[in-house]
Design a protein around this motif. Structure first.
Motif: not given
Length: 53
Positions: A12-32
């Motif tokens: 909530a209230g996060e910038e798109y770039e921050d959410i994208e960085a979080t998702l990219n990090g989780l994707g690198a850990e195998g999360w979909e």
């Protein structure tokens, strides 16, 4: 039989770039990312899964 583990995160209230960085990090850990939902308060919930080894 494939076994999965799940993770649920609110953003909530996060910038798109921050959410994208979080998702990219989780994707690198195998999360979909499998689903997103949004509440009336504009809180976005991310639903993720990955195979359990």
């Amino acid at each position: 039989m494939t076994k999965w583990e799940y993770r649920v995160m609110d953003v909530a209230g996060e910038e798109y770039e921050d959410i994208e960085a979080t998702l990219n990090g989780l994707g690198a850990e195998g999360w979909e990312l499998v689903c997103t939902t949004e509440t009336e308060e504009s809180v976005c919930t991310l639903w993720l899964k990955r195979q359990r080894w």
